[in-house]
Write a protein that holds these residues in place. Sequence first.
Motif, PDB file in Angstrom:
ATOM      1  N   THR A 184       0.832  -1.377  -0.054  1.00 46.17           N
ATOM      2  CA  THR A 184       0.075  -0.065  -0.123  1.00 46.17           C
ATOM      3  C   THR A 184       0.896   1.092   0.054  1.00 46.17           C
ATOM      4  OG1 THR A 184      -1.477  -1.292   1.175  1.00 46.17           O
ATOM      5  CG2 THR A 184      -1.964   1.230   1.333  1.00 46.17           C
ATOM      6  N   GLY A 185       1.847   1.319   0.693  1.00 43.45           N
ATOM      7  CA  GLY A 185       2.873   2.555   0.803  1.00 43.45           C
ATOM      8  C   GLY A 185       3.935   2.481  -0.023  1.00 43.45           C
ATOM      9  N   LYS A 186       4.168   1.395  -0.930  1.00 47.80           N
ATOM     10  CA  LYS A 186       5.216   1.665  -1.747  1.00 47.80           C
ATOM     11  C   LYS A 186       5.452   2.833  -2.839  1.00 47.80           C
ATOM     12  CE  LYS A 186       4.561  -1.667  -5.512  1.00 47.80           C
ATOM     13  NZ  LYS A 186       5.069  -2.839  -6.129  1.00 47.80           N
ATOM     14  N   ASP A 187       4.338   2.985  -3.380  1.00 51.48           N
ATOM     15  CA  ASP A 187       4.319   4.218  -4.141  1.00 51.48           C
ATOM     16  C   ASP A 187       4.659   5.503  -3.729  1.00 51.48           C
ATOM     17  OD1 ASP A 187       3.759   2.566  -6.582  1.00 51.48           O
ATOM     18  OD2 ASP A 187       1.556   2.794  -6.460  1.00 51.48           O
ATOM     19  N   PHE A 188       3.953   5.784  -2.382  1.00 47.54           N
ATOM     20  CA  PHE A 188       4.419   6.872  -1.728  1.00 47.54           C
ATOM     21  C   PHE A 188       5.837   7.092  -1.324  1.00 47.54           C
ATOM     22  CE2 PHE A 188       5.285   8.514   2.788  1.00 47.54           C
ATOM     23  CZ  PHE A 188       4.315   9.881   2.563  1.00 47.54           C
ATOM     24  N   PHE A 189       6.402   5.935  -1.033  1.00 46.07           N
ATOM     25  CA  PHE A 189       7.734   6.040  -0.570  1.00 46.07           C
ATOM     26  C   PHE A 189       8.515   6.388  -2.117  1.00 46.07           C
ATOM     27  CE2 PHE A 189       6.255   4.300   3.058  1.00 46.07           C
ATOM     28  CZ  PHE A 189       6.657   5.260   4.122  1.00 46.07           C
ATOM     29  N   ALA A 190       8.275   5.436  -3.062  1.00 46.91           N
ATOM     30  CA  ALA A 190       9.096   6.027  -4.346  1.00 46.91           C
ATOM     31  C   ALA A 190       8.845   7.280  -5.041  1.00 46.91           C
ATOM     32  CB  ALA A 190       8.489   4.720  -5.224  1.00 46.91           C
ATOM     33  N   GLN A 191       7.876   7.840  -4.564  1.00 43.08           N
ATOM     34  CA  GLN A 191       7.485   9.152  -5.325  1.00 43.08           C
ATOM     35  C   GLN A 191       8.413  10.279  -4.416  1.00 43.08           C
ATOM     36  OE1 GLN A 191       3.274   9.603  -4.990  1.00 43.08           O
ATOM     37  NE2 GLN A 191       3.005   8.164  -6.622  1.00 43.08           N
ATOM     38  N   ARG A 192       8.726   9.868  -3.340  1.00 42.60           N
ATOM     39  CA  ARG A 192       9.836  10.571  -2.331  1.00 42.60           C
ATOM     40  C   ARG A 192      11.369  10.196  -2.212  1.00 42.60           C
ATOM     41  NH1 ARG A 192       5.035  10.406  -1.853  1.00 42.60           N
ATOM     42  NH2 ARG A 192       3.616  12.390  -1.638  1.00 42.60           N
ATOM     43  N   GLY A 193      11.567   9.708  -3.324  1.00 44.01           N
ATOM     44  CA  GLY A 193      13.061   9.371  -3.761  1.00 44.01           C
ATOM     45  C   GLY A 193      13.591   8.248  -2.895  1.00 44.01           C
ATOM     46  N   TYR A 194      12.738   7.487  -2.450  1.00 44.81           N
ATOM     47  CA  TYR A 194      13.453   6.074  -1.925  1.00 44.81           C
ATOM     48  C   TYR A 194      13.679   5.148  -2.854  1.00 44.81           C
ATOM     49  CZ  TYR A 194      12.667   8.115   2.725  1.00 44.81           C
ATOM     50  OH  TYR A 194      12.852   9.018   3.781  1.00 44.81           O
ATOM     51  N   THR A 195      14.741   4.220  -2.687  1.00 45.26           N
ATOM     52  CA  THR A 195      15.228   3.276  -3.800  1.00 45.26           C
ATOM     53  C   THR A 195      14.665   1.674  -3.216  1.00 45.26           C
ATOM     54  OG1 THR A 195      17.119   4.582  -4.174  1.00 45.26           O
ATOM     55  CG2 THR A 195      17.109   2.214  -4.730  1.00 45.26           C
ATOM     56  N   ASP A 196      13.865   1.266  -4.129  1.00 46.06           N
ATOM     57  CA  ASP A 196      13.699  -0.251  -3.870  1.00 46.06           C
ATOM     58  C   ASP A 196      14.642  -1.049  -4.036  1.00 46.06           C
ATOM     59  OD1 ASP A 196      12.703  -2.860  -4.114  1.00 46.06           O
ATOM     60  OD2 ASP A 196      10.888  -2.283  -5.572  1.00 46.06           O
ATOM     61  N   ALA A 197      14.874  -1.695  -2.768  1.00 49.27           N
ATOM     62  CA  ALA A 197      16.207  -2.813  -2.908  1.00 49.27           C
ATOM     63  C   ALA A 197      15.530  -4.137  -2.593  1.00 49.27           C
ATOM     64  CB  ALA A 197      17.180  -2.271  -1.619  1.00 49.27           C
ATOM     65  N   GLY A 198      14.513  -4.375  -2.842  1.00 45.74           N
ATOM     66  CA  GLY A 198      13.964  -5.711  -2.966  1.00 45.74           C
ATOM     67  C   GLY A 198      12.888  -6.100  -2.007  1.00 45.74           C
ATOM     68  N   MET A 199      12.540  -7.292  -1.986  1.00 44.04           N
ATOM     69  CA  MET A 199      11.374  -7.664  -0.993  1.00 44.04           C
ATOM     70  C   MET A 199      12.155  -8.464  -0.004  1.00 44.04           C
ATOM     71  SD  MET A 199       8.771  -6.737  -2.806  1.00 44.04           S
ATOM     72  CE  MET A 199       7.476  -7.473  -2.033  1.00 44.04           C
TER      73      MET A 199
END
Length: 176
Positions: free
Chosen positions: A124-139
């Motif tokens: 639910t929150g992943k788009d929120f953090f991605a839009q604020r410059g956070y890098t997805d480092a995996g599951m």
Amino acid sequence: MSLEIRIAASTDAEAACNVLRRSIRECCELDHKNDPAILDAWLGNKTPQMVANWFSSPTNFSLVAVSEGVVVGVALLTGAGKLALCYLLPEARGQGAGKALLARMEEQACSWGVKALQLHSTATGKDFFAQRGYTDAGMVRSPYGVETVFYWKQLDEDTTCPNAPKRKRFCNCNSD
């Protein structure tokens, strides 16, 4: 919506616990899929007493977002630079409280000298953090049985931390 972001007090624990429990139940269905075992595990430590303990820990920095006298959001940062909580009441989503809480947490991390923030986001929150410059480092699988996204963000002194004290750079070179 009038919004105040302030340091959480032990007297906010019950309201903050309500935010956590409602947000998980109502906003995170993609994650828990209404599975009673997952919900019980996830909500198990979300009690007013436990939240009060988190708020009073000297190694944590906790905030609440308050609108019209009601706690609508809660966030918690550990001294190790982990954003452990960032939750909103369902009706408070999309009104700026999450952005305000996150910005204040980043400021606090900067003031502690933390170089990068890390967190485990729900689907639910992943788009929120991605839009604020956070890098997805995996599951990463959470202890309560939900797949989360491990995010991190480098805290840049010039943009994220403009008010942080500037560190002198040390050079052990010979400038002859």
